[in-house]
Design a protein around this motif. Structure first.
Motif, short mmCIF file in Angstrom:
data_model
loop_
_atom_site.label_atom_id
_atom_site.label_comp_id
_atom_site.label_asym_id
_atom_site.label_seq_id
_atom_site.Cartn_x
_atom_site.Cartn_y
_atom_site.Cartn_z
N TYR A 66 0.88 -1.19 0.00
CA TYR A 66 0.00 0.00 0.00
C TYR A 66 0.91 1.23 0.00
O TYR A 66 2.09 1.13 0.34
N ARG A 126 -6.33 -5.12 10.79
CA ARG A 126 -7.68 -5.64 10.54
C ARG A 126 -8.61 -4.49 10.16
O ARG A 126 -9.43 -4.60 9.25
N SER A 167 -7.79 -3.30 6.60
CA SER A 167 -8.16 -4.20 5.52
C SER A 167 -9.67 -4.37 5.46
O SER A 167 -10.21 -4.63 4.40
N GLY A 193 -10.61 -1.09 3.73
CA GLY A 193 -9.98 -0.99 2.41
C GLY A 193 -9.88 0.44 1.93
O GLY A 193 -9.60 1.35 2.71
#
Lengths: 351, 351
Positions: free
Chosen positions: A34, A308, A311, A314
């Motif tokens: 990322y 967590r 992701s 997102g």
């Protein structure tokens, strides 16, 4: 994310890159999962000034606090004042409310001129009569002793506010060891600590002298632009672990080389809390910080819940993350306390 | 633990230490929280040989397996045979039973002589007629491309069996980055990979050529001396996470730079399973292995449960742990497969 190009560059500014450097991943061969960015400064900048002006009161409603904060604001606005500053608050382990104005300069001469006129009085011995504590924690690292990382490139925090902008997407992030690889001086030096903290008492003024290659990190999160759902998820899932880790470093950090930690909330123009928070902690050295980050259960937990969170949201995530890390030389640090209790800041580093 | 002295030494043998090295923690200034040891070899040893002789069968009862294993035993016993060897078994993702004899030499000339007479026939093209697979995965790292670590110093495993004994308690362990700091060559080189794996087919013989600075780790655990309670706890709390991580590396490792992983059980003299197991995995480079170990959820989980196990049993624990890591040059690797299926070992490294 708002990256404009997919080409990667080094977190280390071009004019600070050295021949033969050896980051953990070969330059040009690593694709982080990322994007991240680093603050940039002019090539003429040789050092930055980070000055933590603090006021400490037992009672948050003490009128001396408001008076000090107004005075600080006025001083920062004077000639040669900081290029950027912000203000943050926390309550320490002894229950004292502490507000710190963190001021940044990239022009050391301007700082020196300003300091003589406006900065020095902040820790004048006479202030012990105020009945509240005042302190200055000053770091003036050469630019090769500073690294920064930002999850987005369209908003500054901290020292980046005194910079010229952001880098493109950087290579050296998202792997353990990347913090060290971003530090320009680590291209040629292992940054070992040298010496022992000591305290010099001069009447009511306590000055702490740390040692070579101590390390300070300011690591923050900005929830300003998160939606209701993301904010609730952050507060329920991430923040409790972060707080637990921050409390651990504050209360038991000494055993692992952390001299002090403050988990702070940024204040707005009217000294009201915002949705921006950060931890600022002082360490014996970069390795102690690395070791905590990579393997202490409290940070493993923070890392896990944060990953967590990111992701699960997102690209929808509007949580902004950043940090700035400095490994100052012994001559680039100064800690002065007047009227503060004995467990304040670097006073805790001296056993 | 069986340490005889509390003085620490470098994991790197004295004759391989270089001036100006910069491990993450300053030599002499770091106290790891528990003891570990490294294997030592004679100063005359310039390289070690690690030879993985494998046989692969679809049906574990295939008499060709027993015949091959008897043949292997006989060959290892011949003149100039290995200084140490062991044998281990696993069932691969395709359901093939694979038994590997892992043989170690510290005398390259002896190995070369032995190999001409006894080793080369193992992967003779004619063996394709056997109807079972045979392979040799050979690594011959110079001693500065090898590091080992053991939780106890009174029992050898793997390459240590060909050594002269164990070091005293070492400095470079129990922190992230210590694996790299133990590798003598990392004192002066970043150990970047260079090149791409390729396969050369010559009739029934498939030879894989990896690339500069690939990385292999054999990492094991020995439960032989654990009591009933500790063994049950290990099997209930630790082993399932270890197996999950091993399966992840085997099945999805390619995405993170792991070419192949085998989670194996050591066999005794009668080819019966023991309480000793290990994973052996091949990686694109040391960094890929480091990144998995430091941050992939599967290894973070293994690390967490293992640490909980060790701290709950404390000094009562009889679990032995060790690993050996090699970063061979391109010229120090050789992978030969005859009659093996297409997803065997390094054949999987070639996409």
């Amino acid at each position: 994310m708002s990256a404009e190009t997919s080409t990667l560059e080094s977190s280390i500014a071009p004019h600070l890159l050295r021949e033969g450097r050896s980051p953990k991943h070969k330059p040009g061969a690593y694709q982080p999962p990322y994007p991240s960015f680093s603050a940039r400064f002019g090539e003429d900048v040789t050092a930055v000034v980070m000055a933590y002006f603090g006021v400490q009161v037992r009672d948050a409603d003490d009128p001396a606090l408001a008076a000090s904060l107004a005075d600080m604001r006025q001083r920062f606005a004077a000639t040669d004042g900081p290029a950027y500053w912000d203000r943050a608050r926390y309550v320490d382990a002894d229950g004292y409310t502490t507000v710190i104005g963190i001021a940044y300069w990239v022009d050391k001469a301007a700082f020196d001129a300003w300091y003589s006129a406006e900065g020095a009085p902040w820790t004048d011995p006479a202030r012990v009569a105020d009945g509240v504590g005042h302190f200055l924690e000053l770091v003036t690292p050469s630019v090769d002793r500073l690294e920064t990382i930002f999850s987005a490139n369209d908003k500054v925090e901290g020292v980046a506010g005194a910079g010229t902008g952001m880098s493109g997407m950087i290579e050296e992030h998202a792997y353990w060891g990347s913090m060290r690889d971003r530090l320009p001086l680590s291209q040629g030096a292992p940054l070992y600590p040298e010496g022992t903290p000591r305290i010099v008492e001069d009447g009511p003024v306590c000055t702490v002298v740390l040692h070579e290659n101590a390390c300070v990190i300011r690591s923050g999160q900005d929830l300003t632009e998160t939606g209701e759902t993301e904010r609730s998820a952050y507060l329920a899932e991430v923040e409790p672990s972060l707080r637990e880790g921050m409390d651990f470093l504050r209360d038991q950090g000494n055993g692992i080389g952390c001299y002090d930690n403050r988990y702070m909330t940024v204040l707005d123009e009217n000294d009201q809390p915002t949705l921006r928070t950060f931890g600022v902690s002082w360490w014996r050295d970069l390795s102690a910080l690395e070791d905590w980050a990579a393997s202490h259960p409290t940070h493993v937990q923070i890392f896990g819940v944060a990953m967590r969170h990111l992701s699960s949201f997102g690209p929808e995530s509007r949580l902004r993350l950043y940090h700035e890390v400095t490994v100052p030389a012994a001559t680039e640090q100064r800690f002065v306390y007047v009227g503060c209790h004995a467990r304040t800041g670097m006073l805790r580093a001296v056993s």
